[in-house]
Design an enzyme around this catalytic site. Sequence first.
Site, PDB file in Angstrom:
ATOM      1  N   LYS A  12       0.827  -1.212   0.000  1.00  0.00           N
ATOM      2  CA  LYS A  12       0.000   0.000   0.000  1.00  0.00           C
ATOM      3  C   LYS A  12       0.857   1.255   0.000  1.00  0.00           C
ATOM      4  CE  LYS A  12      -4.416  -1.459   1.972  1.00  0.00           C
ATOM      5  NZ  LYS A  12      -5.367  -1.281   3.056  1.00  0.00           N
ATOM      6  N   LYS A  21      -5.886 -10.127  -6.101  1.00  0.00           N
ATOM      7  CA  LYS A  21      -6.988 -10.329  -5.154  1.00  0.00           C
ATOM      8  C   LYS A  21      -8.125  -9.355  -5.469  1.00  0.00           C
ATOM      9  CE  LYS A  21      -7.172  -8.206  -1.322  1.00  0.00           C
ATOM     10  NZ  LYS A  21      -7.137  -7.545  -0.030  1.00  0.00           N
ATOM     11  N   LYS A  61     -11.579  -3.890  -2.728  1.00  0.00           N
ATOM     12  CA  LYS A  61     -12.390  -2.674  -2.743  1.00  0.00           C
ATOM     13  C   LYS A  61     -11.624  -1.535  -3.412  1.00  0.00           C
ATOM     14  CE  LYS A  61     -13.096  -3.302   1.868  1.00  0.00           C
ATOM     15  NZ  LYS A  61     -13.761  -3.474   3.159  1.00  0.00           N
TER      16      LYS A  61
HETATM   17  P1  TYM Z   1     -10.886  -5.580   4.969  1.00  0.00           P
HETATM   18  O1  TYM Z   1     -11.881  -4.519   5.298  1.00  0.00           O
HETATM   19  O2  TYM Z   1      -9.907  -5.303   3.888  1.00  0.00           O
HETATM   20  O3  TYM Z   1     -11.623  -6.931   4.617  1.00  0.00           O
HETATM   21  C1  TYM Z   1     -12.591  -7.510   5.462  1.00  0.00           C
HETATM   22  C2  TYM Z   1     -12.495  -9.013   5.387  1.00  0.00           C
HETATM   23  O4  TYM Z   1     -12.690  -9.456   4.047  1.00  0.00           O
HETATM   24  C3  TYM Z   1     -11.611 -10.306   3.661  1.00  0.00           C
HETATM   25  N1  TYM Z   1     -11.355 -10.144   2.218  1.00  0.00           N
HETATM   26  C4  TYM Z   1     -11.260 -11.151   1.343  1.00  0.00           C
HETATM   27  N2  TYM Z   1     -11.376 -12.484   1.506  1.00  0.00           N
HETATM   28  C5  TYM Z   1     -11.235 -13.261   0.407  1.00  0.00           C
HETATM   29  N3  TYM Z   1     -10.997 -12.769  -0.829  1.00  0.00           N
HETATM   30  C6  TYM Z   1     -10.869 -11.443  -1.042  1.00  0.00           C
HETATM   31  N4  TYM Z   1     -10.654 -10.972  -2.261  1.00  0.00           N
HETATM   32  C7  TYM Z   1     -11.005 -10.562   0.087  1.00  0.00           C
HETATM   33  N5  TYM Z   1     -10.962  -9.220   0.238  1.00  0.00           N
HETATM   34  C8  TYM Z   1     -11.163  -8.977   1.558  1.00  0.00           C
HETATM   35  C9  TYM Z   1     -10.430  -9.834   4.495  1.00  0.00           C
HETATM   36  O5  TYM Z   1      -9.435 -10.827   4.612  1.00  0.00           O
HETATM   37  C10 TYM Z   1     -11.105  -9.514   5.808  1.00  0.00           C
HETATM   38  O6  TYM Z   1     -11.249 -10.692   6.590  1.00  0.00           O
HETATM   39  N6  TYM Z   1      -7.397  -5.152   8.564  1.00  0.00           N
HETATM   40  C11 TYM Z   1      -8.721  -5.685   8.265  1.00  0.00           C
HETATM   41  C12 TYM Z   1      -9.785  -5.163   9.204  1.00  0.00           C
HETATM   42  C13 TYM Z   1      -9.519  -5.355  10.658  1.00  0.00           C
HETATM   43  C14 TYM Z   1      -9.597  -6.573  11.377  1.00  0.00           C
HETATM   44  C15 TYM Z   1      -9.347  -6.252  12.742  1.00  0.00           C
HETATM   45  C16 TYM Z   1      -9.847  -7.895  10.992  1.00  0.00           C
HETATM   46  C17 TYM Z   1      -9.219  -4.370  11.568  1.00  0.00           C
HETATM   47  N7  TYM Z   1      -9.142  -4.907  12.819  1.00  0.00           N
HETATM   48  C18 TYM Z   1      -9.321  -7.234  13.740  1.00  0.00           C
HETATM   49  C19 TYM Z   1      -9.832  -8.872  12.002  1.00  0.00           C
HETATM   50  C20 TYM Z   1      -9.578  -8.535  13.336  1.00  0.00           C
HETATM   51  C21 TYM Z   1      -9.114  -5.271   6.851  1.00  0.00           C
HETATM   52  O7  TYM Z   1      -8.644  -4.282   6.331  1.00  0.00           O
HETATM   53  O8  TYM Z   1     -10.102  -6.016   6.302  1.00  0.00           O
END
Ligand code: TYM
Length: 336
Positions: A114, A196, A199
Site C-alpha cells: 500500500k 486479489k 475494494k
Molecule cells: P478488509 O476490510 O480489507 O476486509 C474484510 C475481510 O474481508 C476479507 N477479504 C477477502 N477475503 C477473500 N478474498 C478477497 N478478495 C477478500 N478481500 C477482503 C479480508 O481478509 C477480511 O477478513 N485489517 C482488516 C480489518 C480489521 C480486522 C481487525 C480484521 C481491523 N481490525 C481485527 C480482524 C480482526 C481489513 O482491512 O479487512
Amino acid sequence: MNEKRVVFSGIQPSGDFTLGNYLGAVQNWVRDQAEKINYFCIVDLHTLTVPQDPVQLRERTRSLAAILLAAGIDPDKCTLFIQSHVTAHAEASWLLNCITPLGWLYRMTQFKDKSQKQESVLTGLLDYPVLMAGDIILYDAHEVPVGDDQKQHVELARDIAQRFNHLYEQPFFVVPEPFIPKVGARVMGLDNPSNKMSKSFAHIRGHAVGLLDDPKEIMRSFKRAKTDSGNDIIFSDEPEKAGVNNLLGIYRSITQKTKEAVEADFADARGYGDLKVRVGELVIETFAPIKARYESIMADPAELDKLLARGADQARQVAQPKLDQMKEIMGLVLPR
Ligand code: TYM
C-alpha cells in the site's frame, strides 16, 4: 473446559462491500455465530490510514453496518459495533505501540504494497496492524476469522500479545489464532485472476463484484471474466487456469460442495460461457435477499443507530476493564 470461544473480526468501511469480503469473511461470521461469543467491528479508524472523504466515510460506515445485519449478523448473538465508538481501541493501540518494534511493522507485506501506491505515506498506515492487534486482544479473542490477506496481521497480533505477556511476566492476553476458510479465502479479481478482488480496485470495470451492484452489472462482469483458451471446467493449480479456478472457487464457497461435486455440476456445461453465466446467476441469487433486507434496514436509520449504540455499550463493558488492567500492569495511575 466448557468456556465459550471468543471470536473477533473487523471490516473497513473503505469502499464497496465485495464478493471477496462476503466469501472470505462475513459468510463465515454468520455461519458460526450461534456457538461462540462474537465481536464484529466496523473499523472506521483503520480506514483513516489513507485519505478519505469525510461525508462518504460516514455514509459508508452506516451502510456497512446495514449490510452486515442484512447478511445475517444477528445482534442478539453478536456484538456489532463501530470501532471509534469504543475509545479503548485507540488507547490500547498507543500502549501497544510502546512495546512493538518498528521492524515488525516494516515487514508487513500489506504496508509495503500500500505504501508504494501512496504519494505520501501516513504514519497510521505503518501503525495499522498495531491498532488491529489491540482490537483483537482487548477482547481476549481466541479466533479471528479473516481472508488470507489478513493472516500476517493476525500473526503480528499474536506476536504482540506474546511480547506483552513476556515483558510483564503474566499470561494477560489470550494469544489469538487466525481462522482462514478452506474455500473462499482469496477471491481473485474477475478481470485479472492474479490479483486479489479488492475494494480499492472497485473502480476498474469488471474487477470486483459489489453486493449493492445492479444485477445486470454483476452479470456483465462475470461474462467478461478472464479465463484461458482451453475448455476444461476443472479445479487446477496451473497458472493459466487461475480464472476458471476462481469461478469454480466462488461457486464452491457459496454452495459448500466438494470439488468433485462442483466439477460434476459443470460436466454438462457448454464451455466457459456457460460456467460464467451460471456462477454469475448464483452470486446474483445469493445477494438478492441480502440486498432486499439492506434496503429495509437503511429505511429505519433510528433503529440502526440504536443497534450500534447497544453494540458499542456491550463492547465497552469488555474492552474498558481490560484496558484499565493493561494500564495498571504497565505502571500508569488510574484515575480514582
Ligand atoms: P478488509 O476490510 O480489507 O476486509 C474484510 C475481510 O474481508 C476479507 N477479504 C477477502 N477475503 C477473500 N478474498 C478477497 N478478495 C477478500 N478481500 C477482503 C479480508 O481478509 C477480511 O477478513 N485489517 C482488516 C480489518 C480489521 C480486522 C481487525 C480484521 C481491523 N481490525 C481485527 C480482524 C480482526 C481489513 O482491512 O479487512
